[in-house]
Design an enzyme around this catalytic site. Structure first.
Site, PDB file in Angstrom:
ATOM      1  N   CYS A 200       0.711  -1.218   0.000  1.00 46.82           N
ATOM      2  CA  CYS A 200       0.035  -0.048  -0.068  1.00 46.82           C
ATOM      3  C   CYS A 200       0.996   1.391   0.021  1.00 46.82           C
ATOM      4  CB  CYS A 200      -0.987   0.191   1.092  1.00 46.82           C
ATOM      5  SG  CYS A 200      -2.476  -1.123   1.034  1.00 46.82           S
TER       6      CYS A 200
ATOM      7  N   HIS B  93      -6.494  -2.499  -1.145  1.00 47.61           N
ATOM      8  CA  HIS B  93      -5.937  -3.678  -0.319  1.00 47.61           C
ATOM      9  C   HIS B  93      -6.638  -4.896  -0.075  1.00 47.61           C
ATOM     10  CE1 HIS B  93      -3.066  -5.213   2.860  1.00 47.61           C
ATOM     11  NE2 HIS B  93      -4.063  -5.656   3.296  1.00 47.61           N
TER      12      HIS B  93
ATOM     13  N   ASN C 258       1.368 -16.641  -4.145  1.00 45.75           N
ATOM     14  CA  ASN C 258       1.542 -17.082  -3.058  1.00 45.75           C
ATOM     15  C   ASN C 258       0.453 -16.686  -2.229  1.00 45.75           C
ATOM     16  OD1 ASN C 258       3.861 -18.520  -3.840  1.00 45.75           O
ATOM     17  ND2 ASN C 258       5.020 -16.736  -3.432  1.00 45.75           N
TER      18      ASN C 258
ATOM     19  N   GLY D  53       4.916 -19.567   0.863  1.00 40.67           N
ATOM     20  CA  GLY D  53       5.682 -18.607   0.791  1.00 40.67           C
ATOM     21  C   GLY D  53       5.367 -17.029   0.611  1.00 40.67           C
TER      22      GLY D  53
ATOM     23  N   HIS E 180      -0.381  -8.396   0.893  1.00 38.21           N
ATOM     24  CA  HIS E 180      -1.396  -7.649  -0.089  1.00 38.21           C
ATOM     25  C   HIS E 180      -1.121  -8.579  -1.330  1.00 38.21           C
ATOM     26  CE1 HIS E 180      -2.330  -3.410  -2.070  1.00 38.21           C
ATOM     27  NE2 HIS E 180      -2.216  -4.176  -2.964  1.00 38.21           N
TER      28      HIS E 180
ATOM     29  N   HIS F 189      -0.550 -10.049  -4.706  1.00 44.03           N
ATOM     30  CA  HIS F 189       0.340  -9.865  -5.612  1.00 44.03           C
ATOM     31  C   HIS F 189       0.640 -11.069  -6.745  1.00 44.03           C
ATOM     32  CE1 HIS F 189       2.682 -11.059  -2.171  1.00 44.03           C
ATOM     33  NE2 HIS F 189       3.458 -11.597  -3.100  1.00 44.03           N
TER      34      HIS F 189
ATOM     35  N   HIS G 240       3.283 -12.431  -9.208  1.00 45.03           N
ATOM     36  CA  HIS G 240       4.847 -12.428  -9.799  1.00 45.03           C
ATOM     37  C   HIS G 240       4.772 -12.828 -11.366  1.00 45.03           C
ATOM     38  CE1 HIS G 240       6.871 -12.906  -5.592  1.00 45.03           C
ATOM     39  NE2 HIS G 240       5.654 -13.309  -5.345  1.00 45.03           N
TER      40      HIS G 240
HETATM   41  P1  5GP Z   1       5.637 -13.100  -1.525  1.00 47.98           P
HETATM   42  O1  5GP Z   1       6.927 -13.894  -0.953  1.00 47.98           O
HETATM   43  O2  5GP Z   1       4.820 -12.783  -0.543  1.00 47.98           O
HETATM   44  O3  5GP Z   1       4.808 -14.106  -2.692  1.00 47.98           O
HETATM   45  O4  5GP Z   1       6.303 -12.042  -2.555  1.00 47.98           O
HETATM   46  C1  5GP Z   1       6.758 -10.936  -2.104  1.00 47.98           C
HETATM   47  C2  5GP Z   1       7.789 -10.227  -2.780  1.00 47.98           C
HETATM   48  O5  5GP Z   1       7.662  -8.738  -2.692  1.00 47.98           O
HETATM   49  C3  5GP Z   1       9.095 -10.802  -2.633  1.00 47.98           C
HETATM   50  O6  5GP Z   1       9.564 -11.291  -3.974  1.00 47.98           O
HETATM   51  C4  5GP Z   1      10.160  -9.684  -2.340  1.00 47.98           C
HETATM   52  O7  5GP Z   1      11.449  -9.548  -2.824  1.00 47.98           O
HETATM   53  C5  5GP Z   1       9.072  -8.299  -2.709  1.00 47.98           C
HETATM   54  N1  5GP Z   1       9.299  -7.233  -2.029  1.00 47.98           N
HETATM   55  C6  5GP Z   1       9.391  -7.316  -0.516  1.00 47.98           C
HETATM   56  N2  5GP Z   1       9.476  -5.935  -0.209  1.00 47.98           N
HETATM   57  C7  5GP Z   1       9.583  -5.078  -1.086  1.00 47.98           C
HETATM   58  C8  5GP Z   1       9.854  -3.675  -1.535  1.00 47.98           C
HETATM   59  O8  5GP Z   1       9.907  -2.958  -0.498  1.00 47.98           O
HETATM   60  N3  5GP Z   1       9.963  -3.376  -2.489  1.00 47.98           N
HETATM   61  C9  5GP Z   1       9.823  -4.301  -3.849  1.00 47.98           C
HETATM   62  N4  5GP Z   1       9.987  -3.856  -4.983  1.00 47.98           N
HETATM   63  N5  5GP Z   1       9.536  -5.404  -3.721  1.00 47.98           N
HETATM   64  C10 5GP Z   1       9.708  -6.053  -2.478  1.00 47.98           C
HETATM   65 ZN    ZN Z   2      -1.944  -3.366   1.063  1.00 48.18          ZN
END
Ligand code: 5GP
Ligand code: ZN
Length: 112
Positions: A8, A47, A86, A92, A97, A99, A101
């Site tokens: 956010c 969110h 995820n 993982g 929030h 997202h 990839h």
């Molecule tokens: P998750 O593990 O929740 O599926 O993915 C979270 C992703 O967010 C990870 O790949 C991590 O590298 C990325 N990430 C975490 N904090 C930040 C940030 O402050 N900026 C950016 N650009 N990516 C972030």
């Molecule tokens: Zn959020």
């Protein structure tokens, strides 16, 4: 806007990010720790914690996110890529929030 949520804060500009795409409902930016030559995160501006919070009321943004994913992939010139979402800690998920990839630019391994 959730004040405890880093994504956010990225969407609002409070935390800087490398923006790839933005419109009224969706924001996309480069992952801070890329696992591939192309590693972009696509998020709804509202969110939503994760896939378990997708409802009849908010699900239209998911279709839009997939339109945006295609647009970004074409712009980046990747015809083959993986989309990862995820949901929950064991899967993982580290940022709560929703997202997606976009991972591409190299050959992906097998799932799991
Ligand atoms: P998750 O593990 O929740 O599926 O993915 C979270 C992703 O967010 C990870 O790949 C991590 O590298 C990325 N990430 C975490 N904090 C930040 C940030 O402050 N900026 C950016 N650009 N990516 C972030
Ligand atoms: Zn959020």
């Amino acid at each position: 806007m959730n004040n405890d949520c880093i994504f956010c804060k990225i969407i609002s500009g409070e935390i800087p990010s490398k923006k790839v795409y933005e419109d009224e409902t969706v924001y996309a930016f480069e992952d801070i720790a890329p696992v591939a030559p192309v590693h972009i995160l696509v998020v709804p501006k509202t969110h939503i914690a994760n896939a378990l919070e997708i409802t009849e009321e908010n699900s239209s943004v998911i279709a839009h996110i997939y339109e945006v994913i295609g647009k970004i992939a074409r712009e980046k010139g990747i015809e083959s890529f993986r989309v990862v979402n995820n949901c929950g800690e064991d899967a993982g998920q580290t940022v709560f929030h929703l997202h997606f990839h976009i991972i591409g630019g190299r050959k992906c391994g097998i799932m799991a």
